[in-house]
Design an enzyme around this catalytic site. Structure first.
Site, PDB file in Angstrom:
ATOM      1  N   GLY A  20      15.183  -0.903  39.151  1.00 52.16           N
ATOM      2  CA  GLY A  20      15.850  -1.973  39.905  1.00 52.16           C
ATOM      3  C   GLY A  20      16.812  -2.772  39.057  1.00 52.16           C
ATOM      4  O   GLY A  20      16.925  -3.989  39.204  1.00 52.16           O
ATOM      5  N   ALA A  21      17.563  -2.082  38.195  1.00 54.83           N
ATOM      6  CA  ALA A  21      18.411  -2.765  37.210  1.00 54.83           C
ATOM      7  C   ALA A  21      19.812  -3.057  37.718  1.00 54.83           C
ATOM      8  O   ALA A  21      20.655  -3.500  36.941  1.00 54.83           O
ATOM      9  CB  ALA A  21      18.495  -1.921  35.934  1.00 54.83           C
ATOM     10  N   ASN A  22      20.072  -2.851  38.990  1.00 61.82           N
ATOM     11  CA  ASN A  22      21.430  -3.078  39.493  1.00 61.82           C
ATOM     12  C   ASN A  22      21.712  -4.543  39.829  1.00 61.82           C
ATOM     13  O   ASN A  22      22.852  -4.907  40.088  1.00 61.82           O
ATOM     14  CB  ASN A  22      21.683  -2.234  40.737  1.00 61.82           C
ATOM     15  CG  ASN A  22      20.702  -2.529  41.853  1.00 61.82           C
ATOM     16  OD1 ASN A  22      19.581  -2.016  41.816  1.00 61.82           O
ATOM     17  ND2 ASN A  22      21.077  -3.340  42.832  1.00 61.82           N
ATOM     18  N   GLY A  24      19.917  -8.960  39.682  1.00 58.94           N
ATOM     19  CA  GLY A  24      18.842  -9.886  39.373  1.00 58.94           C
ATOM     20  C   GLY A  24      18.295  -9.787  37.963  1.00 58.94           C
ATOM     21  O   GLY A  24      19.014  -9.464  37.006  1.00 58.94           O
ATOM     22  N   GLY A  26      16.392  -7.623  36.703  1.00 60.68           N
ATOM     23  CA  GLY A  26      16.491  -6.271  36.161  1.00 60.68           C
ATOM     24  C   GLY A  26      17.820  -6.023  35.479  1.00 60.68           C
ATOM     25  O   GLY A  26      17.872  -5.436  34.391  1.00 60.68           O
ATOM     26  N   SER A 150       4.645 -12.309  38.630  1.00 63.09           N
ATOM     27  CA  SER A 150       5.301 -13.430  39.299  1.00 63.09           C
ATOM     28  C   SER A 150       4.358 -14.615  39.348  1.00 63.09           C
ATOM     29  O   SER A 150       3.129 -14.455  39.396  1.00 63.09           O
ATOM     30  CB  SER A 150       5.698 -13.030  40.727  1.00 63.09           C
ATOM     31  OG  SER A 150       6.107 -14.145  41.493  1.00 63.09           O
ATOM     32  N   TYR A 175       3.807 -10.202  49.566  1.00 60.63           N
ATOM     33  CA  TYR A 175       4.491 -10.347  48.281  1.00 60.63           C
ATOM     34  C   TYR A 175       3.542 -10.812  47.183  1.00 60.63           C
ATOM     35  O   TYR A 175       3.490 -10.227  46.097  1.00 60.63           O
ATOM     36  CB  TYR A 175       5.657 -11.331  48.403  1.00 60.63           C
ATOM     37  CG  TYR A 175       6.398 -11.510  47.100  1.00 60.63           C
ATOM     38  CD1 TYR A 175       7.254 -10.518  46.634  1.00 60.63           C
ATOM     39  CD2 TYR A 175       6.218 -12.641  46.305  1.00 60.63           C
ATOM     40  CE1 TYR A 175       7.922 -10.649  45.429  1.00 60.63           C
ATOM     41  CE2 TYR A 175       6.876 -12.785  45.103  1.00 60.63           C
ATOM     42  CZ  TYR A 175       7.723 -11.785  44.663  1.00 60.63           C
ATOM     43  OH  TYR A 175       8.368 -11.912  43.462  1.00 60.63           O
TER      44      TYR A 175
END
Length: 302
Positions: A20-22, A24, A26, A150, A175
């Protein structure tokens, strides 16, 4: 120990994969690792967004060693394909398990494999990925797994006895419980690695309360509107940018003094410099961790 999140130890010659590095946390985690000299693989669901993130990193670091890999952690066939590709790497110094659903659906939905969507995306896909990558990690001395927890995990009373939320569902529970699962898995993984005498370690990090409107603008990656900038800035006393939210993650991944089973987060819980913190009791409970592990294996085998 004192840790300077800007002046990090050189990571020349190391290889990390960030899910998920695209965008935020990440994206900023990947960028900070690249700036330190690491080769980073951006494992993302959307090819176009992954390419934009890679280009943004190269724009900042012209000599950057950055590549992309398609990975949808909610889809176990995609996880399997990514794991096969990553296992072929000659070395793998770290896996940063960052990808996830931040805004869960109002009503319960399921993944392509029939698992509750938030559970599948935030936790189960990473469980499958990391366990399949352990042989590759163990070929690299000192390799680490960093699970992204989190502060939401602190707010759930779940004992993880209904991981698919089949008895009751609401978006907040989905979540918070998924993040407790992520943290529990990270600590259980490290216990198992220690018991096996493995050279690989697992740590958990949480990014605090990190907002896009307080983060640097990055073309194609983070382009908050003026309105979002304004509303997010109103929370500045207890929030921070996602670039700073990446600090505890990067510290857990590369601090020479960090050890398996440790938990990193902002000094003031929601914001601040990255420090070692005390995890919540539920996330380090061995009984909960062992039960979650067994249930995860059962689901993957079914």
């Amino acid at each position: 120990m004192t840790w300077d999140p800007v002046d990090t130890p050189s990571q020349q010659g190391t290889v990390f994969v960030v899910t998920g590095a695209n965008a935020g946390v990440g994206f900023f985690t990947a960028a900070q690792l690249v700036i330190a000299g690491a080769r980073v693989i951006l494992a993302c669901r959307n090819d176009e967004r992954a390419d934009a993130a890679a280009e943004a990193i190269r724009a900042r670091v012209p000599a950057a060693s950055v590549s992309t890999l398609r990975l949808d952690v909610s889809d176990l066939s995609s996880v399997q394909a990514a794991a096969v590709a990553l296992t072929e790497l000659p070395r793998l110094d770290g896996v940063i398990a960052n990808a996830g659903v931040v805004h869960p659906p109002r009503d319960r939905e399921v993944s392509l494999d029939g698992n509750e969507l938030v559970f599948a995306t935030n936790y189960l896909g990473h469980f499958a990925l990391v366990t399949q990558l352990l042989p590759a990690l163990e070929r690299t001395p000192g390799a680490r797994v960093v699970m992204l927890g989190s502060i939401a995990a602190r707010l759930t009373r779940s004992a993880l006895d209904d991981v698919q939320l089949e008895r009751s569902y609401d978006s907040w529970t989905a979540y918070a419980q998924s993040k407790l699962e992520v943290e529990s898995f990270g600590f259980e993984l490290d216990r198992r690695l220690r018991a096996a005498g493995s050279p690989t370690s697992a740590l958990v990090a949480q990014p605090g309360y990190s907002l896009g409107g307080m983060s640097p603008a990055i073309a194609g990656v983070n382009e908050p509107s003026a309105g979002k900038r304004f509303t997010d800035s109103l929370q500045g006393l207890w929030a921070q940018g996602k670039d700073r939210g990446a600090w505890p993650v990067v510290r857990a991944a590369i601090d020479p003094a960090a050890r398996g089973g440790e938990y990193y987060g902002p000094r003031w819980l929601t914001r601040g410099r990255p420090v070692k913190r005390r995890p919540i009791r539920a996330s380090i409970d061995p009984a909960i961790g062992a039960r979650l592990w067994s249930e995860s294996e059962r689901i993957l085998a079914s």
